[in-house]
Design a protein around this motif. Sequence first.
Motif, short mmCIF file in Angstrom:
data_model
loop_
_atom_site.label_atom_id
_atom_site.label_comp_id
_atom_site.label_asym_id
_atom_site.label_seq_id
_atom_site.Cartn_x
_atom_site.Cartn_y
_atom_site.Cartn_z
N LEU A 165 8.62 -3.23 -10.29
CA LEU A 165 8.94 -3.22 -8.85
C LEU A 165 7.83 -3.92 -8.07
CD1 LEU A 165 10.71 -2.32 -6.48
CD2 LEU A 165 9.59 -0.08 -6.57
N GLN A 166 6.59 -3.72 -8.50
CA GLN A 166 5.47 -4.38 -7.82
C GLN A 166 5.60 -5.90 -7.95
OE1 GLN A 166 1.70 -2.52 -8.20
NE2 GLN A 166 0.53 -4.33 -7.60
N ALA A 167 5.98 -6.37 -9.14
CA ALA A 167 6.18 -7.81 -9.32
C ALA A 167 7.29 -8.31 -8.40
CB ALA A 167 6.52 -8.11 -10.78
N ALA A 168 8.38 -7.53 -8.31
CA ALA A 168 9.50 -7.93 -7.45
C ALA A 168 9.05 -8.03 -5.99
CB ALA A 168 10.64 -6.93 -7.59
N ASP A 169 8.25 -7.06 -5.55
CA ASP A 169 7.74 -7.08 -4.16
C ASP A 169 7.09 -8.43 -3.85
OD1 ASP A 169 8.31 -4.35 -3.95
OD2 ASP A 169 6.25 -3.72 -4.39
N ILE A 170 6.27 -8.87 -4.80
CA ILE A 170 5.46 -10.06 -4.55
C ILE A 170 6.32 -11.33 -4.63
CG2 ILE A 170 3.53 -11.46 -5.44
CD1 ILE A 170 2.47 -8.76 -6.70
N THR A 174 8.27 1.97 -14.90
CA THR A 174 8.78 0.68 -14.41
C THR A 174 8.08 0.24 -13.11
OG1 THR A 174 10.88 -0.50 -14.30
CG2 THR A 174 10.71 1.49 -12.98
N TYR A 175 7.15 1.06 -12.66
CA TYR A 175 6.40 0.82 -11.41
C TYR A 175 5.92 -0.63 -11.27
CZ TYR A 175 2.60 1.92 -8.05
OH TYR A 175 1.75 1.96 -6.97
N PRO A 176 5.26 -1.19 -12.33
CA PRO A 176 4.74 -2.57 -12.15
C PRO A 176 5.83 -3.64 -12.04
CG PRO A 176 3.78 -1.51 -14.11
CD PRO A 176 4.89 -0.64 -13.64
N ILE A 186 0.87 -1.19 0.00
CA ILE A 186 0.00 0.00 0.00
C ILE A 186 0.90 1.23 0.00
CG2 ILE A 186 -0.23 -0.01 2.55
CD1 ILE A 186 -3.24 0.81 2.04
N GLN A 187 0.51 2.24 -0.76
CA GLN A 187 1.34 3.45 -0.84
C GLN A 187 1.11 4.33 0.39
OE1 GLN A 187 2.22 5.62 -4.34
NE2 GLN A 187 0.97 4.28 -5.61
N PRO A 188 2.17 4.95 0.89
CA PRO A 188 1.99 5.90 1.99
C PRO A 188 1.54 7.24 1.44
CG PRO A 188 4.32 5.69 1.44
CD PRO A 188 3.58 4.78 0.50
N VAL A 210 -5.91 -7.37 -2.96
CA VAL A 210 -5.91 -6.01 -3.55
C VAL A 210 -7.33 -5.66 -3.98
CG1 VAL A 210 -3.55 -5.82 -4.49
CG2 VAL A 210 -5.30 -7.07 -5.77
N GLY A 211 -7.52 -4.39 -4.34
CA GLY A 211 -8.76 -3.97 -4.97
C GLY A 211 -8.65 -4.22 -6.47
N ARG A 212 -9.78 -4.11 -7.17
CA ARG A 212 -9.81 -4.45 -8.60
C ARG A 212 -8.94 -3.51 -9.44
NH1 ARG A 212 -13.03 -8.70 -9.74
NH2 ARG A 212 -15.04 -7.70 -9.51
N ASP A 213 -8.68 -2.30 -8.95
CA ASP A 213 -7.84 -1.36 -9.71
C ASP A 213 -6.41 -1.90 -9.91
OD1 ASP A 213 -7.60 -0.94 -6.84
OD2 ASP A 213 -6.31 0.75 -7.33
N GLN A 214 -6.05 -2.91 -9.13
CA GLN A 214 -4.70 -3.48 -9.25
C GLN A 214 -4.67 -4.70 -10.19
OE1 GLN A 214 -1.84 -2.13 -7.89
NE2 GLN A 214 -3.26 -0.45 -7.51
N VAL A 259 -14.37 -2.68 -5.90
CA VAL A 259 -14.26 -1.28 -6.37
C VAL A 259 -15.21 -0.43 -5.53
CG1 VAL A 259 -14.45 0.31 -8.31
CG2 VAL A 259 -13.92 -2.10 -8.74
N VAL A 260 -14.67 0.43 -4.71
CA VAL A 260 -15.51 1.35 -3.94
C VAL A 260 -15.50 2.69 -4.67
CG1 VAL A 260 -15.77 2.53 -1.71
CG2 VAL A 260 -14.92 0.17 -1.79
N LEU A 261 -16.70 3.16 -4.99
CA LEU A 261 -16.79 4.44 -5.70
C LEU A 261 -16.61 5.59 -4.72
CD1 LEU A 261 -19.77 3.79 -8.16
CD2 LEU A 261 -17.30 3.59 -8.60
#
Length: 327
Positions: free
Chosen positions: A134-139, A130-132, A13-15, A149-153, A187-189
Amino acid sequence: MTTALRQTIFSGIQPSGTVHLGNDLGAIRNYVRLQESHDAIYCIVDFHALTSTHDAGLLRSRTREMAASLLALGLDPDRCTLFVQSHRPEHTELAWLLATVTPVSWLERTPTYKEKKQNQPDDINHGLLTYPVLQAADIVIYKATQVPVGRDQAAHLELSREIVRAFNNRYGDTFPEPEAVYTDAPVVLGTDGVKKMSKSVGNTIDIFGSPELVRKQVMSMVTDTQRILRTDPGRPEVCNVCQLQRFFGDDYEDLWDGERTARTGCVDMKRLLADRIVAHYAPARERYDDLMAHPGRIDDILAAGAERLRPRAAATMDDVRERMGLR
Ligand code: TYM
């Protein structure tokens, strides 16, 4: 069950300021639930936040606030591992290695990259692209198989899977393909009733905000736009306020019935929802205030989390370096 027998899950989660209702209903509730049954690892992704936040003091304070929010909402350092991404620098090393199996075209077509390019046209830094990776590396550094995660991910998760396949094809079976896990509110609007609730849109309900702020935000919510007069029947299926009632009490069917028969009006429904949200998060808000009054406690939890993960990150990196010829 010992940790070794449990499936590993990971989420980040982003700060990016205080937690909003979309974060909690869409993801954090699952973090809390899954820590009981899984080897659960949760990360505050400050490296990712640097793609949009360039104020050092702000990033530092938001990182701590996010940790306090997650702990206040129920993450328990005895049941899960909570840490800050930059405290385990192996994530960035692995991201570089994964970048070498990732075609640029995959990254350019990512919806979040396209969105960010529009949102911050004067700051289209390389990190955004390159953000995704790094996200793959995290996991995958912890070989996690499930990712709450939420659906936006969803697009990021799909990309993680593609990167894993590309790596495994080239260097042999190394990483499992991670899968997304959704709550019943993927997805929460936001308060506008149209866009996903998001800090960057400015349509959030801030669950750690003052009761006055939460009330103001809820009262500003757009409801069923076709219900003009108080006497018009409402349509709970399309009303965002009614949808949120599902998560704050067992009586939502009765409430919806009141709307359909125009027994109640939108303002009544908003007042009730605001009261319930304020009451629901009051204990967490108290825990949050208490934690923020003792920042040393938060910092100790985060330091211990990063330390606990050190041998796991090191083992993956040893294996990956060996496979890639870096010895
Ligand atoms: P972030 O910080 O934007 O959001 C954190 C979590 O909250 C969920 N969420 C929502 N769910 C439903 N409705 C909404 N309106 C809503 N808004 C936010 C998000 O889906 C997310 O689960 N890229 C990630 C951070 C990340 C990560 C990872 C996630 C970095 N590395 C590895 C999983 C695994 C992000 O920016 O989330």
